[in-house]
Write a protein that holds these residues in place. Sequence first.
Motif, PDB file in Angstrom:
ATOM      1  N   SER A  75       0.867  -1.177   0.000  1.00 23.24           N
ATOM      2  CA  SER A  75       0.000   0.000   0.000  1.00 23.24           C
ATOM      3  C   SER A  75       0.907   1.231   0.000  1.00 23.24           C
ATOM      4  CB  SER A  75      -0.875   0.011   1.263  1.00 23.24           C
ATOM      5  OG  SER A  75      -0.069   0.206   2.422  1.00 23.24           O
ATOM      6  N   PRO A  76       0.411   2.385  -0.442  1.00 19.18           N
ATOM      7  CA  PRO A  76       1.215   3.602  -0.295  1.00 19.18           C
ATOM      8  C   PRO A  76       1.463   3.865   1.192  1.00 19.18           C
ATOM      9  CG  PRO A  76      -0.592   3.956  -1.831  1.00 19.18           C
ATOM     10  CD  PRO A  76      -0.833   2.631  -1.174  1.00 19.18           C
ATOM     11  N   VAL A 108       6.141   1.315  -5.412  1.00 23.09           N
ATOM     12  CA  VAL A 108       5.110   2.199  -4.861  1.00 23.09           C
ATOM     13  C   VAL A 108       5.884   3.297  -4.135  1.00 23.09           C
ATOM     14  CG1 VAL A 108       3.167   2.428  -3.282  1.00 23.09           C
ATOM     15  CG2 VAL A 108       3.451   0.321  -4.612  1.00 23.09           C
ATOM     16  N   THR A 109       5.725   4.531  -4.602  1.00 23.51           N
ATOM     17  CA  THR A 109       6.497   5.656  -4.073  1.00 23.51           C
ATOM     18  C   THR A 109       5.559   6.680  -3.449  1.00 23.51           C
ATOM     19  OG1 THR A 109       8.152   5.330  -5.805  1.00 23.51           O
ATOM     20  CG2 THR A 109       8.153   7.466  -4.685  1.00 23.51           C
ATOM     21  N   THR A 110       5.918   7.125  -2.255  1.00 22.29           N
ATOM     22  CA  THR A 110       5.146   8.149  -1.551  1.00 22.29           C
ATOM     23  C   THR A 110       6.126   9.157  -0.961  1.00 22.29           C
ATOM     24  OG1 THR A 110       3.598   6.391  -0.908  1.00 22.29           O
ATOM     25  CG2 THR A 110       3.303   8.533   0.129  1.00 22.29           C
ATOM     26  N   HIS A 125       1.515  -1.489   4.229  1.00 22.86           N
ATOM     27  CA  HIS A 125       1.067  -2.853   4.494  1.00 22.86           C
ATOM     28  C   HIS A 125       0.890  -3.605   3.178  1.00 22.86           C
ATOM     29  CE1 HIS A 125      -0.928  -6.053   6.726  1.00 22.86           C
ATOM     30  NE2 HIS A 125      -1.823  -6.087   5.767  1.00 22.86           N
ATOM     31  N   ARG A 126       1.086  -4.908   3.248  1.00 23.69           N
ATOM     32  CA  ARG A 126       0.772  -5.782   2.118  1.00 23.69           C
ATOM     33  C   ARG A 126       0.347  -7.132   2.677  1.00 23.69           C
ATOM     34  NH1 ARG A 126       6.695  -7.445  -0.388  1.00 23.69           N
ATOM     35  NH2 ARG A 126       7.559  -8.207   1.574  1.00 23.69           N
ATOM     36  N   THR A 127      -0.489  -7.827   1.947  1.00 28.64           N
ATOM     37  CA  THR A 127      -0.904  -9.163   2.358  1.00 28.64           C
ATOM     38  C   THR A 127      -0.357 -10.223   1.421  1.00 28.64           C
ATOM     39  OG1 THR A 127      -2.973  -8.912   1.141  1.00 28.64           O
ATOM     40  CG2 THR A 127      -3.021  -8.408   3.504  1.00 28.64           C
ATOM     41  N   GLN A 139       6.669  -9.959   7.216  1.00 24.59           N
ATOM     42  CA  GLN A 139       6.884  -9.249   5.961  1.00 24.59           C
ATOM     43  C   GLN A 139       5.648  -8.490   5.485  1.00 24.59           C
ATOM     44  OE1 GLN A 139       8.472 -11.913   3.017  1.00 24.59           O
ATOM     45  NE2 GLN A 139      10.017 -12.709   4.400  1.00 24.59           N
ATOM     46  N   GLN A 140       4.632  -8.383   6.338  1.00 28.96           N
ATOM     47  CA  GLN A 140       3.393  -7.713   5.940  1.00 28.96           C
ATOM     48  C   GLN A 140       3.389  -6.221   6.218  1.00 28.96           C
ATOM     49  OE1 GLN A 140       0.284  -9.744   8.021  1.00 28.96           O
ATOM     50  NE2 GLN A 140       0.296 -11.490   6.636  1.00 28.96           N
TER      51      GLN A 140
END
Length: 151
Positions: A75-76, A108-110, A125-127, A139-140
Amino acid sequence: MTPKPRRTAAAALLALLALVALSGCGSATTTTTAATPAEHSAPGPVVLDESADRTRITVAPGTTVRTELHSTYWSPATSTDPGLLAPAGQPTTAAAPSCRPGSGCGTVTTAFTARTPGSARLTAHRTSCGEAKPCPPGQQDYTVDVDIAAR
């Protein structure tokens, strides 16, 4: 109290070599790694990637802090205190040119601007860690604590 990440001698050596290489290139961009959380007063942006996960950095007000996470499954990044560490534009997602569909390769850049002294946390976050491959719990989540200190 937040536990500090464990650092191996090899990781510290690699980080030192990376800093030496960066110091001679004349770039205004600083990349922070997990083995080298530090204070940044350079005029250019501070760039954080996955290796900065679970670290703390210190920057001056006015510094741009940019997260560049190398999977489009992230996610950003968001700031826990946008008044201190404010979003600077919209997040971007860019797939790698040779990326196969469903592989998540890309970034993904913010970007954020450090405004006034204080502390904030950047989180993402990532799932999924690949097509139909769930991420293990360690690693989430991505977090970096950012201290903004007046110079």
